[in-house]
Write an enzyme that holds these catalytic residues in place. Structure first.
Site, PDB file in Angstrom:
ATOM      1  N   ARG A  52      19.550 -17.582  -9.767  1.00 34.17           N
ATOM      2  CA  ARG A  52      18.208 -17.539  -9.163  1.00 34.17           C
ATOM      3  C   ARG A  52      18.240 -18.267  -7.826  1.00 34.17           C
ATOM      4  O   ARG A  52      17.664 -17.818  -6.853  1.00 34.17           O
ATOM      5  CB  ARG A  52      17.152 -18.164 -10.104  1.00 34.17           C
ATOM      6  CG  ARG A  52      15.815 -18.360  -9.385  1.00 34.17           C
ATOM      7  CD  ARG A  52      14.606 -18.585 -10.294  1.00 34.17           C
ATOM      8  NE  ARG A  52      14.860 -19.349 -11.489  1.00 34.17           N
ATOM      9  CZ  ARG A  52      15.096 -20.674 -11.522  1.00 34.17           C
ATOM     10  NH1 ARG A  52      15.106 -21.386 -10.407  1.00 34.17           N
ATOM     11  NH2 ARG A  52      15.313 -21.272 -12.676  1.00 34.17           N
ATOM     12  N   TYR A 105      -0.955  -1.280   3.879  1.00 28.92           N
ATOM     13  CA  TYR A 105      -0.440  -0.705   2.629  1.00 28.92           C
ATOM     14  C   TYR A 105      -1.378  -1.108   1.481  1.00 28.92           C
ATOM     15  O   TYR A 105      -1.825  -2.258   1.404  1.00 28.92           O
ATOM     16  CB  TYR A 105       0.974  -1.252   2.406  1.00 28.92           C
ATOM     17  CG  TYR A 105       1.557  -0.923   1.061  1.00 28.92           C
ATOM     18  CD1 TYR A 105       1.935   0.384   0.748  1.00 28.92           C
ATOM     19  CD2 TYR A 105       1.745  -1.909   0.102  1.00 28.92           C
ATOM     20  CE1 TYR A 105       2.472   0.683  -0.494  1.00 28.92           C
ATOM     21  CE2 TYR A 105       2.293  -1.615  -1.136  1.00 28.92           C
ATOM     22  CZ  TYR A 105       2.645  -0.319  -1.425  1.00 28.92           C
ATOM     23  OH  TYR A 105       3.178  -0.022  -2.645  1.00 28.92           O
ATOM     24  N   ASP A 177       4.788  -6.415   8.992  1.00 28.05           N
ATOM     25  CA  ASP A 177       5.403  -5.570   7.961  1.00 28.05           C
ATOM     26  C   ASP A 177       6.139  -4.454   8.699  1.00 28.05           C
ATOM     27  O   ASP A 177       5.522  -3.564   9.280  1.00 28.05           O
ATOM     28  CB  ASP A 177       4.312  -5.016   7.035  1.00 28.05           C
ATOM     29  CG  ASP A 177       4.885  -4.203   5.874  1.00 28.05           C
ATOM     30  OD1 ASP A 177       6.010  -3.668   6.020  1.00 28.05           O
ATOM     31  OD2 ASP A 177       4.208  -4.085   4.836  1.00 28.05           O
ATOM     32  N   LYS A 202      12.217   1.186   0.709  1.00 29.08           N
ATOM     33  CA  LYS A 202      11.965   2.353   1.554  1.00 29.08           C
ATOM     34  C   LYS A 202      13.192   2.683   2.408  1.00 29.08           C
ATOM     35  O   LYS A 202      14.221   3.002   1.854  1.00 29.08           O
ATOM     36  CB  LYS A 202      10.690   2.111   2.368  1.00 29.08           C
ATOM     37  CG  LYS A 202       9.534   1.475   1.551  1.00 29.08           C
ATOM     38  CD  LYS A 202       9.005   2.395   0.463  1.00 29.08           C
ATOM     39  CE  LYS A 202       8.041   1.713  -0.517  1.00 29.08           C
ATOM     40  NZ  LYS A 202       6.913   0.993   0.066  1.00 29.08           N
TER      41      LYS A 202
HETATM   42  C1  LIG Z   1       6.002  -0.028  -0.324  1.00 22.10           C
HETATM   43  C2  LIG Z   1       5.441  -0.924   0.693  1.00 22.10           C
HETATM   44  C3  LIG Z   1       5.209  -2.282   0.424  1.00 22.10           C
HETATM   45  C4  LIG Z   1       5.420  -2.888  -0.956  1.00 22.10           C
HETATM   46  O1  LIG Z   1       6.748  -2.889  -1.324  1.00 22.10           O
HETATM   47  P1  LIG Z   1       7.267  -2.753  -2.852  1.00 22.10           P
HETATM   48  O2  LIG Z   1       8.739  -2.756  -2.697  1.00 22.10           O
HETATM   49  O3  LIG Z   1       6.709  -1.478  -3.404  1.00 22.10           O
HETATM   50  O4  LIG Z   1       6.753  -3.937  -3.579  1.00 22.10           O
HETATM   51  C5  LIG Z   1       4.735  -3.077   1.448  1.00 22.10           C
HETATM   52  N1  LIG Z   1       4.477  -2.576   2.675  1.00 22.10           N
HETATM   53  C6  LIG Z   1       4.673  -1.269   2.967  1.00 22.10           C
HETATM   54  C7  LIG Z   1       4.372  -0.777   4.331  1.00 22.10           C
HETATM   55  C8  LIG Z   1       5.159  -0.404   1.989  1.00 22.10           C
HETATM   56  O5  LIG Z   1       5.322   0.888   2.284  1.00 22.10           O
END
Ligand SMILES: *Cc1c(COP(=O)(O)O)cnc(C)c1O
Length: 382
Positions: A52, A105, A177, A202
């Site tokens: 961890r 998001y 982000d 992603k």
């Molecule tokens: C998918 C997504 C998230 C969240 O991420 P997870 O891996 O699903 O927890 C945050 N910001 C954006 C722009 C996303 O597309």
């Protein structure tokens, strides 16, 4: 050996990934292990005591992430939202205020509105594509300005350098982000952001086979605080997940080039289609953020949203008729996806300031043959 002056493509493959010290393995092994033998009490061989706190596979990914974003410290989490949670509970305290974008998001919005708010943090919404609106949204207790660019699912563009200056002037931190762009297309730290957040699920992972998240900062002290909370809160990326994300990152540059080229062709086709009333793609000169995107991004990304003549039912029908575009949530994988944000990814924003148009369709344009993709969209639009 790598150094920070090497180009992105080289760093993506090599940063943090020396050949394995024990065996010479060219690829960082999956250290599927929880604990490490000590040579006498406190005698750690490689600095590792419990996975961890740190794990060699995760360390390789974290060093790689830091290099790709031009930061000092990278941290890998079990999901994008776990990364966001660690970030917020490190830089905020009850009583603080956050400015969030009006098209964040859906999961980020839920984290603020249902979890962080209950913890005593105030938030308000601003159209971050307008720097004056961000300035107007600041309060004396604003500690964080949160930006998502391009945004999800409306593909809005925020001028990162302009908003960074506004945040800094108010003593607040700018968080970006960077999930939609990836560090290949956009590097927010160089534009003045304090922290970059990723859902590595992603484009970084890129193959729809892993859920993960990341934080990167150029501030070494803040990086230490993140690492402390990452260990204290515990939502770390497991070794196999870290390895999958690293494997994805090695081809990020070539994948993004194809995502961008295919998305540009798709946006162009949709823009001239009689059943499409509006195309949201920052690569189109008609997009209000086009110039800012051209200034701060290498190319315009693989996400395209559009509005369908005939309203919600017509938009849902397009999603249902698509065949090569798989109907599903998420994005950034090699395969093309289609979805209806109002009923799927952004359903939790219904009735809020972040509600999305009901005739909206969102595409994650994959790296298949663009001719096949165009043919599928044409038949889906009928
Ligand atoms: C998918 C997504 C998230 C969240 O991420 P997870 O891996 O699903 O927890 C945050 N910001 C954006 C722009 C996303 O597309």
């Amino acid at each position: 050996m790598t150094d920070k002056h090497q180009s992105f493509e080289t760093l993506a493959i090599h940063a943090g990934q020396e050949a394995d010290a024990a065996t010479g393995a060219v690829v960082t092994p999956i250290y599927q292990v929880s604990t490490y033998k000590q040579d006498g009490v406190g005698g750690l061989r490689g600095g590792y005591e419990y996975s961890r706190s740190a794990n060699p596979t995760r360390t390789a990914l974290e060093e790689n992430l830091a290099a790709l974003e031009g930061g000092r410290r990278g941290l890998a989490f079990a999901s994008g939202l776990a990364a966001e949670d660690c970030l917020l509970r490190t830089v905020l305290a009850p009583g603080d205020h956050v400015v969030i974008p009006n098209d964040a998001y859906g999961g980020t919005f839920r984290l603020f509105s249902k979890v962080v708010e209950a913890w005593g943090v105030q938030w308000s919404v601003a159209d971050t594509s307008d720097p004056a609106a961000v300035r107007a949204g600041l309060r004396p207790n604003t500690k964080v300005v949160w930006v998502e660019t391009p945004s999800n699912p409306l593909l809005g563009i925020t001028d990162i350098a302009a908003v960074a200056a506004i945040a800094r002037g108010a003593g607040a931190r700018l968080v970006v982000d960077n999930t939609f762009a990836s560090p290949y297309l956009q590097q927010p730290l160089a534009l003045g952001a304090d922290v970059v957040v990723h859902s590595t699920t992603k484009y970084m992972g890129g193959h729809s086979d892993v859920v993960g998240g990341a934080l990167v900062t150029a501030d070494a002290e803040l990086g230490e605080q993140f690492a402390y909370h990452q260990n204290a809160m515990g939502a770390v990326a497991g070794p196999f997940d870290a390895w999958l994300v690293m494997r994805g990152i090695k081809t990020l540059a070539v994948r993004m080039d194809r995502h961008c080229a295919n998305a540009a062709r798709v946006a162009e086709m949709l823009a001239s289609h009689p059943k499409v009333t509006q195309v949201l793609y920052p690569g189109l000169p008609s997009h209000p953020g086009h110039e800012t995107a051209a200034k701060q991004m290498r190319a315009f990304g693989g996400m395209v949203s559009f509005r369908v003549a005939g309203g919600e039912e017509a938009a849902v029908e397009v999603c249902n008729r698509a065949e090569l575009f798989t109907l599903g949530e998420s994005l950034g994988g090699v395969e093309s996806l289609i979805e209806h944000p109002g009923r799927m990814t952004h359903a939790s924003a219904a009735g809020s300031a972040l509600e999305v148009p009901s005739d909206l369709v969102r595409l994650s344009v994959g790296i298949e043959s663009v001719d096949d993709l165009l043919a599928d969209l044409s038949q889906a639009l009928g």
